[in-house]
Design a protein around this motif. Sequence first.
Motif, short mmCIF file in Angstrom:
data_model
loop_
_atom_site.label_atom_id
_atom_site.label_comp_id
_atom_site.label_asym_id
_atom_site.label_seq_id
_atom_site.Cartn_x
_atom_site.Cartn_y
_atom_site.Cartn_z
N ILE A 83 0.55 -1.31 0.06
CA ILE A 83 0.40 -0.12 0.11
C ILE A 83 0.38 1.51 0.15
O ILE A 83 0.13 2.36 -0.87
CB ILE A 83 -1.15 -0.27 0.78
N VAL A 84 1.85 1.33 0.67
CA VAL A 84 2.85 2.43 0.42
C VAL A 84 3.48 2.40 -0.59
O VAL A 84 3.10 3.76 -0.98
CB VAL A 84 4.49 2.01 1.54
N ALA A 85 3.13 1.83 -1.75
CA ALA A 85 3.98 1.95 -2.98
C ALA A 85 2.65 2.26 -4.26
O ALA A 85 3.53 3.17 -4.53
CB ALA A 85 4.52 -0.06 -3.38
N LEU A 86 1.89 1.28 -4.28
CA LEU A 86 0.32 2.04 -4.48
C LEU A 86 0.04 3.23 -4.15
O LEU A 86 0.32 4.02 -5.23
CB LEU A 86 -0.79 1.28 -4.11
N ALA A 87 0.56 3.47 -3.54
CA ALA A 87 -0.06 5.35 -2.73
C ALA A 87 0.80 6.66 -3.06
O ALA A 87 0.62 7.43 -4.02
CB ALA A 87 -0.30 5.57 -0.90
N SER A 88 1.89 5.64 -2.66
CA SER A 88 2.79 6.87 -4.01
C SER A 88 2.84 7.10 -5.27
O SER A 88 2.90 7.90 -5.70
CB SER A 88 4.59 5.94 -3.74
N VAL A 89 2.58 5.85 -6.41
CA VAL A 89 2.89 5.60 -7.24
C VAL A 89 1.40 6.71 -7.79
O VAL A 89 1.48 7.25 -8.72
CB VAL A 89 2.71 4.42 -7.70
N VAL A 90 0.28 6.66 -6.83
CA VAL A 90 -1.08 6.95 -7.07
C VAL A 90 -1.05 8.67 -6.90
O VAL A 90 -1.84 9.35 -8.80
CB VAL A 90 -2.28 6.53 -6.73
N ALA A 91 -0.27 8.70 -6.01
CA ALA A 91 -0.37 10.09 -5.82
C ALA A 91 0.26 10.79 -7.00
O ALA A 91 0.12 11.41 -7.05
CB ALA A 91 -0.14 10.57 -4.04
N ALA A 92 1.55 10.60 -7.29
CA ALA A 92 2.68 11.13 -8.43
C ALA A 92 2.18 11.01 -9.30
O ALA A 92 2.30 11.91 -9.98
CB ALA A 92 4.08 10.48 -8.51
N LYS A 93 1.29 10.45 -9.90
CA LYS A 93 0.10 10.01 -11.01
C LYS A 93 -0.65 11.47 -11.27
O LYS A 93 -0.71 11.74 -12.52
CB LYS A 93 0.84 8.81 -11.54
N ALA A 94 -0.97 11.40 -10.25
CA ALA A 94 -2.19 12.22 -10.28
C ALA A 94 -1.81 13.57 -10.19
O ALA A 94 -2.60 14.19 -10.43
CB ALA A 94 -3.04 12.33 -8.94
N MET A 95 -0.62 13.84 -9.79
CA MET A 95 -0.27 15.11 -9.55
C MET A 95 0.60 15.44 -10.56
O MET A 95 0.26 16.94 -11.54
CB MET A 95 0.82 15.58 -8.33
N ALA A 96 1.13 14.42 -11.28
CA ALA A 96 1.49 14.64 -12.92
C ALA A 96 -0.14 15.38 -13.87
O ALA A 96 0.66 15.96 -14.96
CB ALA A 96 2.42 13.24 -12.99
N GLY A 97 -0.20 14.58 -13.68
CA GLY A 97 -1.37 14.31 -14.62
C GLY A 97 -2.51 15.79 -14.35
O GLY A 97 -3.12 16.68 -15.06
N LEU A 98 -2.64 16.42 -13.04
CA LEU A 98 -2.67 17.71 -12.70
C LEU A 98 -2.04 18.70 -13.25
O LEU A 98 -2.73 20.03 -13.67
CB LEU A 98 -3.63 17.53 -11.14
N GLY A 99 -1.13 18.84 -13.00
CA GLY A 99 -0.01 19.48 -13.65
C GLY A 99 0.11 20.32 -14.44
O GLY A 99 0.01 21.12 -14.93
N ALA A 100 -0.90 19.27 -15.78
CA ALA A 100 -0.99 19.08 -16.86
C ALA A 100 -1.55 19.87 -17.47
O ALA A 100 -1.81 20.81 -18.29
CB ALA A 100 -0.59 17.77 -17.45
N SER A 101 -2.59 19.86 -16.23
CA SER A 101 -4.20 19.96 -17.08
C SER A 101 -3.93 20.88 -16.69
O SER A 101 -4.80 21.97 -16.92
CB SER A 101 -5.49 19.42 -15.90
N VAL A 102 -4.03 21.56 -15.15
CA VAL A 102 -3.91 23.33 -14.63
C VAL A 102 -2.69 23.76 -14.12
O VAL A 102 -2.42 23.33 -12.80
CB VAL A 102 -5.19 23.49 -12.62
N PRO A 103 -1.63 23.52 -15.49
CA PRO A 103 -0.34 24.30 -14.67
C PRO A 103 -0.30 25.74 -13.70
O PRO A 103 -1.05 26.27 -13.71
CB PRO A 103 0.31 24.60 -16.01
N GLY A 104 0.29 25.41 -12.48
CA GLY A 104 0.64 26.48 -12.00
C GLY A 104 -0.38 26.45 -10.82
O GLY A 104 0.04 27.22 -9.40
N GLN A 105 -1.22 25.85 -10.67
CA GLN A 105 -1.82 25.42 -9.48
C GLN A 105 -2.35 24.47 -7.81
O GLN A 105 -1.86 23.78 -7.82
CB GLN A 105 -3.75 25.29 -9.61
N ASP A 106 -0.72 24.91 -7.89
CA ASP A 106 -0.15 23.99 -6.72
C ASP A 106 -0.86 23.64 -5.74
O ASP A 106 -1.29 22.21 -5.63
CB ASP A 106 0.85 24.41 -6.53
#
Length: 338
Positions: A83-106
């Motif tokens: 679960i530690v690993a899955l949460a890391s992957v899911v959170a990182a991918k979600a942030m990367a995806g949101l970063g491309a969709s709404v750049p600058g909205q940290d």
Amino acid sequence: MSSAVAAYPRLERHPGFGLLGRLGILPALLLAVVIGMSAADPHFYGPINILNILRNTAFLTIVAFGQSLVIIGGGFDLSVGAIVALASVVAAKAMAGLGASVPGQDATIIAGGVAAGLGCGLAAGIVNGLCVAKLRVTGFVVTLGTMSAVTGLGLMLTNGIPVYGMPDSFVKGFGRAQLLGLPTAVYAALLILALMIFVQRRTLFGRYNYAIGGNVEAAVVSGVSIGWHVIAAYAVSGLLAAATGLLLTAQVGSGQASFGGDRMMLQSIAAAVIGGVSLRGGVGRVEIVAISALFLSILSNAVNLLHIDSRIQPIILGLIMVVAVALDEASRRRKARV
């Protein structure tokens, strides 16, 4: 008040530290390792090394808190590392995806990633709890299956490649930041420790968890809702494992399916057992588990500084666990004869 709860009227004075806690063996071992390392390697007291020990202790402690809660309730959670690993992957991918969709909205990006990471951990914990409580499958078997499934899911999402693209405010501003000279992960662990102590000592959920692990039949007769409390314990374990994944991701700067794994799972169980949490359930305290996690982190650090073969580390950990369980069983037999 039901008899199950009345059996633990003042948990803050309950002697459920196990033999290690009551005789002070754990602090003695901790002191021996510290003194020995101070004489063997002067780098042990270096500020960078101390910060590394505290940071690793924080990660292990948070996972071990959830593991301890489940074991005290009579269960077992082998899925925490996955679960530690899955949460890391899911959170990182979600942030990367949101970063491309709404750049600058940290703020939005970080909030979305954190929610996704914690959500997947909570979901995995709830699934574990439902299978144990409703399907009557043992926690060992359920979480073994969950561990395999979650590990595979994490690898499938990443193909074994680290996930980048998180905001600097999450990595540098939080994960690698220090407050009063201490990493933010240490403060997170201390906050969770305070919450867990409150839950164990001052809430019905904490008391029911002890009652279920100590004598599930008595708890049922007393009217305790066993199913919901079992589900809640596994859910908390999954949530805390996911929180550790987020802290690791912020500190390293990438989401990785290699985080956690068997090592984190074994160490969390070891921290609980060495800290006096009985594998039979009904006994244990999170504050002692925190000291145990510190001991294990220092021991691991000492082995690395002394350049001892890494393959010997699991052997040392296994021997310590066996001794801890043996001492706990000896204590139980001695009480039974009195």
